[in-house]
Design a protein around this motif. Structure first.
Motif, PDB file in Angstrom:
ATOM      1  N   ARG A  44      12.028  10.377   4.158  1.00 44.00           N
ATOM      2  CA  ARG A  44      13.239   9.840   5.424  1.00 44.00           C
ATOM      3  C   ARG A  44      13.489  10.982   6.232  1.00 44.00           C
ATOM      4  O   ARG A  44      13.905  10.408   7.302  1.00 44.00           O
ATOM      5  CB  ARG A  44      14.241  10.173   3.853  1.00 44.00           C
ATOM      6  CG  ARG A  44      14.654   9.431   3.196  1.00 44.00           C
ATOM      7  CD  ARG A  44      15.915  10.184   2.364  1.00 44.00           C
ATOM      8  NE  ARG A  44      16.219  11.449   1.679  1.00 44.00           N
ATOM      9  CZ  ARG A  44      15.944  12.010   0.400  1.00 44.00           C
ATOM     10  NH1 ARG A  44      14.928  10.492  -0.049  1.00 44.00           N
ATOM     11  NH2 ARG A  44      15.437  12.764   0.325  1.00 44.00           N
ATOM     12  N   GLY A  45      12.415  12.033   6.202  1.00 43.87           N
ATOM     13  CA  GLY A  45      12.549  13.191   7.104  1.00 43.87           C
ATOM     14  C   GLY A  45      11.297  12.898   9.223  1.00 43.87           C
ATOM     15  O   GLY A  45      12.521  13.354   9.684  1.00 43.87           O
ATOM     16  N   VAL A  46      10.843  12.293   8.500  1.00 40.51           N
ATOM     17  CA  VAL A  46       9.369  11.901  10.107  1.00 40.51           C
ATOM     18  C   VAL A  46       9.554  11.474  10.778  1.00 40.51           C
ATOM     19  O   VAL A  46      10.185  10.348  10.018  1.00 40.51           O
ATOM     20  CB  VAL A  46       8.541  12.309   8.854  1.00 40.51           C
ATOM     21  CG1 VAL A  46       7.588  11.881   9.963  1.00 40.51           C
ATOM     22  CG2 VAL A  46       7.965  13.343   8.611  1.00 40.51           C
TER      23      VAL A  46
ATOM     24  N   VAL B 238       3.013   5.166  12.527  1.00 38.95           N
ATOM     25  CA  VAL B 238       3.601   4.544  11.683  1.00 38.95           C
ATOM     26  C   VAL B 238       3.114   6.162  10.819  1.00 38.95           C
ATOM     27  O   VAL B 238       2.133   6.844  10.693  1.00 38.95           O
ATOM     28  CB  VAL B 238       2.058   3.653  10.907  1.00 38.95           C
ATOM     29  CG1 VAL B 238       2.799   3.637   9.293  1.00 38.95           C
ATOM     30  CG2 VAL B 238       2.323   3.365  12.192  1.00 38.95           C
ATOM     31  N   LEU B 239       4.146   5.843   9.778  1.00 40.76           N
ATOM     32  CA  LEU B 239       3.577   7.713   9.065  1.00 40.76           C
ATOM     33  C   LEU B 239       3.271   6.679   7.498  1.00 40.76           C
ATOM     34  O   LEU B 239       4.181   5.535   6.961  1.00 40.76           O
ATOM     35  CB  LEU B 239       5.088   7.728   8.147  1.00 40.76           C
ATOM     36  CG  LEU B 239       5.365   9.155   7.410  1.00 40.76           C
ATOM     37  CD1 LEU B 239       4.572  10.369   7.251  1.00 40.76           C
ATOM     38  CD2 LEU B 239       6.572  10.132   6.869  1.00 40.76           C
TER      39      LEU B 239
ATOM     40  N   VAL C 244      -7.192   4.345  21.294  1.00 44.73           N
ATOM     41  CA  VAL C 244      -6.530   4.627  23.161  1.00 44.73           C
ATOM     42  C   VAL C 244      -5.498   3.389  23.709  1.00 44.73           C
ATOM     43  O   VAL C 244      -6.229   2.392  23.168  1.00 44.73           O
ATOM     44  CB  VAL C 244      -7.574   4.896  24.061  1.00 44.73           C
ATOM     45  CG1 VAL C 244      -6.319   4.884  25.554  1.00 44.73           C
ATOM     46  CG2 VAL C 244      -7.857   6.480  24.175  1.00 44.73           C
ATOM     47  N   GLY C 245      -4.379   3.166  23.905  1.00 41.07           N
ATOM     48  CA  GLY C 245      -3.292   2.020  23.507  1.00 41.07           C
ATOM     49  C   GLY C 245      -2.649   1.986  22.910  1.00 41.07           C
ATOM     50  O   GLY C 245      -1.830   0.996  23.162  1.00 41.07           O
ATOM     51  N   SER C 246      -2.931   1.616  21.521  1.00 42.65           N
ATOM     52  CA  SER C 246      -2.617   1.767  20.399  1.00 42.65           C
ATOM     53  C   SER C 246      -1.761   3.016  19.899  1.00 42.65           C
ATOM     54  O   SER C 246      -0.923   4.378  20.753  1.00 42.65           O
ATOM     55  CB  SER C 246      -3.282   1.231  18.908  1.00 42.65           C
ATOM     56  OG  SER C 246      -4.165   2.403  19.023  1.00 42.65           O
ATOM     57  N   GLY C 247      -0.671   2.565  18.880  1.00 48.46           N
ATOM     58  CA  GLY C 247      -0.221   3.891  18.241  1.00 48.46           C
ATOM     59  C   GLY C 247      -0.812   4.386  16.992  1.00 48.46           C
ATOM     60  O   GLY C 247      -2.209   4.992  17.327  1.00 48.46           O
ATOM     61  N   ASP C 248      -0.766   5.443  16.630  1.00 47.99           N
ATOM     62  CA  ASP C 248      -1.229   6.270  15.609  1.00 47.99           C
ATOM     63  C   ASP C 248      -1.027   6.009  13.891  1.00 47.99           C
ATOM     64  O   ASP C 248       0.327   5.910  14.106  1.00 47.99           O
ATOM     65  CB  ASP C 248      -0.879   7.706  15.914  1.00 47.99           C
ATOM     66  CG  ASP C 248      -1.296   8.057  17.136  1.00 47.99           C
ATOM     67  OD1 ASP C 248      -2.573   7.461  18.081  1.00 47.99           O
ATOM     68  OD2 ASP C 248      -0.384   8.272  18.211  1.00 47.99           O
ATOM     69  N   ILE C 249      -1.578   7.091  12.857  1.00 48.00           N
ATOM     70  CA  ILE C 249      -0.843   6.657  11.698  1.00 48.00           C
ATOM     71  C   ILE C 249      -1.552   8.114  11.597  1.00 48.00           C
ATOM     72  O   ILE C 249      -2.388   8.989  11.180  1.00 48.00           O
ATOM     73  CB  ILE C 249      -1.750   5.461  10.455  1.00 48.00           C
ATOM     74  CG1 ILE C 249      -1.740   4.527  11.478  1.00 48.00           C
ATOM     75  CG2 ILE C 249      -1.323   6.212   9.251  1.00 48.00           C
ATOM     76  CD1 ILE C 249      -3.028   3.856  10.820  1.00 48.00           C
ATOM     77  N   THR C 250      -0.116   8.726  10.500  1.00 52.29           N
ATOM     78  CA  THR C 250       0.614  10.637  10.414  1.00 52.29           C
ATOM     79  C   THR C 250       0.307  10.344   8.960  1.00 52.29           C
ATOM     80  O   THR C 250       1.170   9.554   8.508  1.00 52.29           O
ATOM     81  CB  THR C 250       1.564  10.312  11.381  1.00 52.29           C
ATOM     82  OG1 THR C 250       1.891  11.210  12.272  1.00 52.29           O
ATOM     83  CG2 THR C 250       1.432  12.300  10.393  1.00 52.29           C
ATOM     84  N   ALA C 251      -0.493  10.489   8.325  1.00 48.23           N
ATOM     85  CA  ALA C 251      -1.268  10.010   7.240  1.00 48.23           C
ATOM     86  C   ALA C 251      -1.052  11.645   6.162  1.00 48.23           C
ATOM     87  O   ALA C 251      -1.114  12.566   6.233  1.00 48.23           O
ATOM     88  CB  ALA C 251      -2.279  10.143   6.666  1.00 48.23           C
ATOM     89  N   ILE C 252      -0.116  11.283   4.630  1.00 51.78           N
ATOM     90  CA  ILE C 252       0.199  12.399   3.915  1.00 51.78           C
ATOM     91  C   ILE C 252      -0.572  11.819   2.468  1.00 51.78           C
ATOM     92  O   ILE C 252      -0.195  10.840   2.026  1.00 51.78           O
ATOM     93  CB  ILE C 252       1.365  13.052   3.888  1.00 51.78           C
ATOM     94  CG1 ILE C 252       1.643  13.669   5.011  1.00 51.78           C
ATOM     95  CG2 ILE C 252       1.696  13.962   2.878  1.00 51.78           C
ATOM     96  CD1 ILE C 252       3.155  13.684   4.980  1.00 51.78           C
ATOM     97  N   PHE C 253      -2.120  12.290   1.568  1.00 45.04           N
ATOM     98  CA  PHE C 253      -2.393  12.447   0.464  1.00 45.04           C
ATOM     99  C   PHE C 253      -1.826  12.906  -0.156  1.00 45.04           C
ATOM    100  O   PHE C 253      -2.064  13.845  -0.205  1.00 45.04           O
ATOM    101  CB  PHE C 253      -4.058  11.989   1.096  1.00 45.04           C
ATOM    102  CG  PHE C 253      -4.543  11.376   2.538  1.00 45.04           C
ATOM    103  CD1 PHE C 253      -4.331   9.699   1.970  1.00 45.04           C
ATOM    104  CD2 PHE C 253      -5.042  11.412   3.676  1.00 45.04           C
ATOM    105  CE1 PHE C 253      -5.203   8.843   2.960  1.00 45.04           C
ATOM    106  CE2 PHE C 253      -5.056  10.725   4.583  1.00 45.04           C
ATOM    107  CZ  PHE C 253      -5.364   9.615   3.986  1.00 45.04           C
ATOM    108  N   SER C 254      -1.501  12.414  -1.524  1.00 42.80           N
ATOM    109  CA  SER C 254      -1.706  13.480  -2.360  1.00 42.80           C
ATOM    110  C   SER C 254      -2.506  13.342  -3.688  1.00 42.80           C
ATOM    111  O   SER C 254      -3.199  12.641  -3.697  1.00 42.80           O
ATOM    112  CB  SER C 254      -0.344  13.372  -3.353  1.00 42.80           C
ATOM    113  OG  SER C 254       0.187  12.267  -4.358  1.00 42.80           O
TER     114      SER C 254
END
Length: 441
Positions: A180-182, A250-251, A300-310
């Motif tokens: 919800r927060g990121v 993307v998160l 380069v030129g695309s988005g990013d995936i910020t990932a959190i793995f539990s």
């Protein structure tokens, strides 16, 4: 437009030829079929036509010259020698933008009772990661809504973090807070091997309407086959890559990689791979690392995936195989401590055992000085905590310890605070710590 793409995609998936074999043996949880060896590949799916009219799916996990070994995706009751087997080849996924706000299974089928349109482009479940030399660099610091992450454990765009915790320590609640927060365009959540009764509770109460409005949830419950549970992580990453390639941030949240690894262990051992440390086969490392490498900064030129793995760590054992493998390929890790949770502090982050490798670049010189001071005081307090709680601490004998004892309650409370943004959180941290100056170098 989405409907037209969906119809075109369905037409494109129609098979002009069909290949059939038959069951020749059933042994030790595996089904052996003949007649498919020259057409099938590892990872292809098959369908068994049951006498009841129902179909049972399975996946090819081993190939021989005359027969193939199949691991079923459900109970084998009703299967018999000679039963027909149809080869349906490697599965794929066709994500669409309309999947946002939906709950789906690892094969792209809806779990929320509403129709779901497929996208126009099919994607494999295990594509290679972006070329290492052509990826974006880590981006700027992200606001998370939680003070401890906006200060001592910053999260930046494209970063990959691990969340290590035992059961019942607040892992799922923390993940939902981050969902919800990121700040992100889309949130993709993979619930791997979750208890079935918790799925609706997680979506409606823990994640809530606010979180679900920008999320795609891919779920495989604990009662499903290891094939489905393992594929859940791949499917979630494939959906994240769909949005990343559109230039979106993307998160990605995976809960949990431990269940992903355990599902792979079941499959690998059934296929004949030798067990290694704690029963995990040698291929587990590559399986986890290849999934993690698909996240992070995009091309380069695309988005990013910020990932959190539990990761579920039994008895807070940070050296267990899955935690050890994952920690080595991530850009930081967060440890949730049961003792902290039991005294009522949420999130129960053990700051001294947690680290964000986005530092020191993610913070200014003054902010890094605040972080260093906070960690130093926490370390001083931790070294003498047993003595303090036992009543053996005598004020005035150690000025450094006196300061740590004085500031610890304020720091402990600070870690529970919601965060409007990183700037205000650092201002609040400075009030707790008192004056501090940045040291050059």
């Amino acid at each position: 437009m989405d409907k037209m793409l969906s119809v075109a995609a369905r037409i494109g998936r129609v098979r002009m030829t069909r290949h059939f074999g038959q069951i020749c043996a059933i042994q030790a949880g595996l089904i052996w079929a003949e007649g498919l060896s020259w057409y099938a590949s590892l990872g292809d799916r098959v369908l068994f036509s049951m006498r009841s009219g129902e179909c049972l799916a399975g996946e090819i996990v081993s190939l021989q010259a005359e027969r193939v070994a199949i691991l079923p995706e459900g109970a084998m009751d009703g299967l018999s020698i000679g039963m027909r087997v149809e080869l349906i080849f490697a599965p794929s996924l066709a994500p669409a933008n309309s999947w946002i706000g939906r709950i789906i299974d690892p094969f792209g089928q809806p779990l929320d009772g509403r129709p779901l349109l497929a996208g126009g482009d099919e994607r494999g479940f295990r594509p290679p990661p972006p070329p290492a030399a052509g990826r974006n660099r880590l981006g700027g610091r992200l606001d998370t809504g939680l003070a401890v992450f906006d200060t001592l454990l910053p999260l930046v765009r494209g970063q990959r973090m691990g969340l290590f915790a035992g059961s019942g320590v607040g892992k799922s609640t923390l993940l939902s807070s981050l969902a919800r927060g990121v700040s992100a365009d889309v949130v993709v959540i993979g619930l791997i091997g979750e208890r079935g009764r918790e799925l609706r509770e997680f979506v409606e109460e823990v994640l809530g309407e606010e979180g679900m409005a920008r999320s795609v949830v891919i779920a495989a419950t604990s009662d499903q086959s290891p094939l489905t549970r393992r594929r859940c992580a791949w499917a979630a990453m494939t959906v994240a890559e769909h949005f990343r390639d559109q230039g979106k941030h993307v998160l990605f949240l995976a809960d949990s990689i431990t269940r992903f690894a355990e599902a792979h262990r079941e499959i690998a051992l059934a296929a004949g791979e030798s067990p290694s440390y704690r029963g995990f086969p040698p291929s587990t490392s590559q399986m986890i690392m290849s999934l993690a490498e698909r996240s992070g900064p995009g091309p380069v030129g695309s988005g990013d995936i910020t990932a959190i793995f539990s990761v579920l760590v039994a008895g807070s054992d940070m050296e267990e195989p899955v935690a050890d493998i994952l920690r080595g390929v991530l850009d930081g890790h967060v440890v949730l401590d049961r003792a902290i949770a039991e005294r009522g502090r949420f999130p129960a982050v053990d700051v001294l055992r947690s680290v964000s490798r986005s530092l020191p670049q993610a913070a200014s010189a003054h902010e890094n000085a605040l972080i260093a001071r906070a960690r130093s005081l926490l370390g001083t307090y931790a070294e003498s905590e047993l003595m303090i709680r036992a009543g053996l601490y005598a004020p005035g004998s150690d000025a450094r310890l006196d300061e740590a004892v004085r500031i610890f309650p304020g720091l402990d409370t600070f870690f529970t605070r919601k965060s409007p943004n990183a700037k205000q959180s650092f201002a609040q941290l400075a009030e707790v710590l008192g004056p501090v100056s940045a040291r050059p170098g």
